[in-house]
Design an enzyme around this catalytic site. Structure first.
Site, PDB file in Angstrom:
ATOM      1  N   SER A 277      -5.359  -0.555  -1.615  1.00  0.00           N
ATOM      2  CA  SER A 277      -5.180  -1.209  -2.907  1.00  0.00           C
ATOM      3  C   SER A 277      -6.524  -1.262  -3.613  1.00  0.00           C
ATOM      4  O   SER A 277      -7.572  -1.331  -2.973  1.00  0.00           O
ATOM      5  CB  SER A 277      -4.644  -2.619  -2.666  1.00  0.00           C
ATOM      6  OG  SER A 277      -4.969  -3.447  -3.750  1.00  0.00           O
ATOM      7  N   GLU A 290       7.461   5.543  -0.230  1.00  0.00           N
ATOM      8  CA  GLU A 290       8.005   4.952  -1.462  1.00  0.00           C
ATOM      9  C   GLU A 290       8.298   6.024  -2.512  1.00  0.00           C
ATOM     10  O   GLU A 290       9.301   5.966  -3.219  1.00  0.00           O
ATOM     11  CB  GLU A 290       7.018   3.928  -2.028  1.00  0.00           C
ATOM     12  CG  GLU A 290       6.916   2.674  -1.177  1.00  0.00           C
ATOM     13  CD  GLU A 290       5.760   1.793  -1.640  1.00  0.00           C
ATOM     14  OE1 GLU A 290       6.000   0.876  -2.421  1.00  0.00           O
ATOM     15  OE2 GLU A 290       4.620   2.033  -1.214  1.00  0.00           O
TER      16      GLU A 290
END
Ligand code: ARG
Length: 458
Positions: A277, A290
């Site tokens: 992140s 994802e």
């Protein structure tokens, strides 16, 4: 660049309309198929004395040259041409002169494009099948490594019964085996040549469609010329097969995402297939999984788009049909990328057996086995089921588990309970006793592996 039909027109096509109409930016992907189809067509024309052998030789030699120049990058697509068919023909005529102008005898772009798309989809789908096989083989290896890794099996995402991770993985292998079957079925049905349907009605020339079909490795010809140029069922069938494969990849992704969460920690995806992140230093995100899940939507969307495009079209060719290519190409490329990233992601994931086992110890997932224990001691299943339900409730109230509840407590529910119950409800026993065909025991996993690997070899 002058249009082929300029003779009939007084004016020229508006620039923006020309761009709008053009498909070369995407149908140039089929240049190999277009050229191969033209070579077969030229050979047939000369065999049938429709053009001379010399002209056919010139055409075929010219096409070979164009093919090699495109392959090597020496020749670039001229984006002024409307589509790949016009480009190849114009380039051929520029190179060999009048003989090039004879290539389009007894065919139309309508049957040409139908042919090219079939040839292209056949090649690309076979590549997708190979990628799917690779994925299945990776899954088999992981399953074998983990055939004794006990985890909870779920229904409703609630712990249900103990299984092994190997068994869980092989469920996916079975799905991908079926996906290959669906692609192969569609390939079989579509492997007929539409060339020679011409614009829609066939032709006055004495063509030999079977000869062209054989040269291009088709199993035969499309028997109705209108159908030959109007049919895009094969795109839909393949796109539907791709969609189902994506759906399987997406479910697998979803599980991978769940399993790699802190809440589960059943697996850890390799650094090569995760991202960090920009703000939270602790994060390790399963982006690839994802994205696979996300891209499933666009593959479904492509199928819906083409179904919708086709639904109101009168026979035969309509320009709407040019929309088939971007949709089906996008689905192929998306599935290709997903399969390519998925296989190594599974191959490199680490399995946290301890956490799986710990999760399997909670949730009373051996309750069915406790009921089966009473059945073996002579109780009807429904009565056993009821008693075990009461015992589970007691355990929950006492904050304990079935494995730790003392024998006296069991005996208060039924005199049939004895000390052997504890080995009977151990997770290992629960798994190993699932000996029914297709069950979760190690022998069943071996036989599943054997079955799937045999499929991969053929
Ligand atoms: N670019 C066209 C397509 O992809 C080729 C067929 C054109 N035929 C025609 N009659 N305009 O569908």
């Amino acid at each position: 660049m002058e249009k082929m039909w300029a003779g009939r027109f007084a004016g020229t096509l508006d620039k923006e309309a020309d761009d709008f109409n053009s498909s070369i930016s995407f149908d140039s992907k089929m240049y190999r198929e277009d050229i191969r189809g033209s070579m077969a067509h030229a050979a047939m024309l000369s065999a049938q004395n429709i053009i001379s052998v010399e002209d056919a030789d010139k055409i075929i030699a010219g096409l070979e040259e164009i093919l090699s120049d495109l392959d090597s990058g020496k020749l670039m697509f001229n984006l002024d041409c409307e589509d790949i068919h016009m480009f190849v023909e114009a380039e051929l005529t520029a190179r060999i002169g009048d003989a090039g102008k004879k290539l389009h005898t007894a065919r139309s772009r309508n049957d040409q494009v139908a042919l090219d798309v079939r040839l292209y989809l056949r090649r690309r789908t076979n590549e997708l099948i190979e990628l799917t096989k690779k994925l299945i083989s990776v899954i088999c290896d992981k399953a074998e490594e983990n055939k004794d890794a006990i985890m909870p099996g779920y229904t409703h995402l609630q712990r249900a019964q103990p299984i092994t991770f190997g068994h869980h993985l092989l469920a996916y292998a079975s799905m991908f085996v079926r996906d290959i079957g669906r692609m192969e079925d569609a390939l079989k049905r579509m492997n007929l040549s539409p060339l020679g349907s011409c614009a829609l009605a066939g032709t006055t020339y004495n063509t030999d469609r079977e000869m062209v079909a054989k040269a291009l490795d088709f199993d035969g010809i499309v028997i109705n010329s209108l159908d030959g140029v109007s049919d895009r069922d094969f795109c839909l069938e393949l796109m539907s097969a791709y969609s189902v494969t994506m759906m399987h990849l997406s479910r697998f992704s979803e599980e991978g995402i769940l399993w790699s969460s802190w809440e589960f920690k059943f697996i850890e995806l390799d650094d090569a297939y995760t991202t960090g992140s920009s703000i939270r230093p602790q994060k390790k995100n399963p982006d690839m999984a994802e994205l696979v899940r996300g891209k499933t939507g666009r593959v479904y969307g492509n199928l819906m788009a083409l179904l919708t495009t086709l639904k109101g079209l009168p026979l035969a060719y309509n320009k709407d049909m040019q929309e088939d290519k971007e949709a089906v190409f996008d689905s192929i490329e998306t599935l290709e990328k997903c399969l390519s990233v998925f296989a190594p992601m599974i191959a490199t994931m680490r399995v946290n057996r301890e956490n799986m086992y710990k999760a399997a110890q909670g949730g009373f997932i051996n309750a069915t086995d406790l009921a089966d224990y009473l059945v073996r001691k002579g109780l009807p299943f429904r009565s056993a089921y009821k008693i075990v339900g009461q015992i589970v409730a007691e355990c929950i109230a006492k904050k304990t588990v079935l494995d730790e509840l003392p024998l006296e407590a069991y005996k208060a529910h039924s005199e049939l309970f004895d000390n052997d119950l504890y080995t009977d409800i151990s997770l290992e026993t629960c798994v190993e006793k699932r000996i029914s065909a297709g069950g979760t025991c190690a022998a069943s996993i071996d036989s599943q592996l054997c079955h799937i690997r045999k499929f991969l070899k053929n």
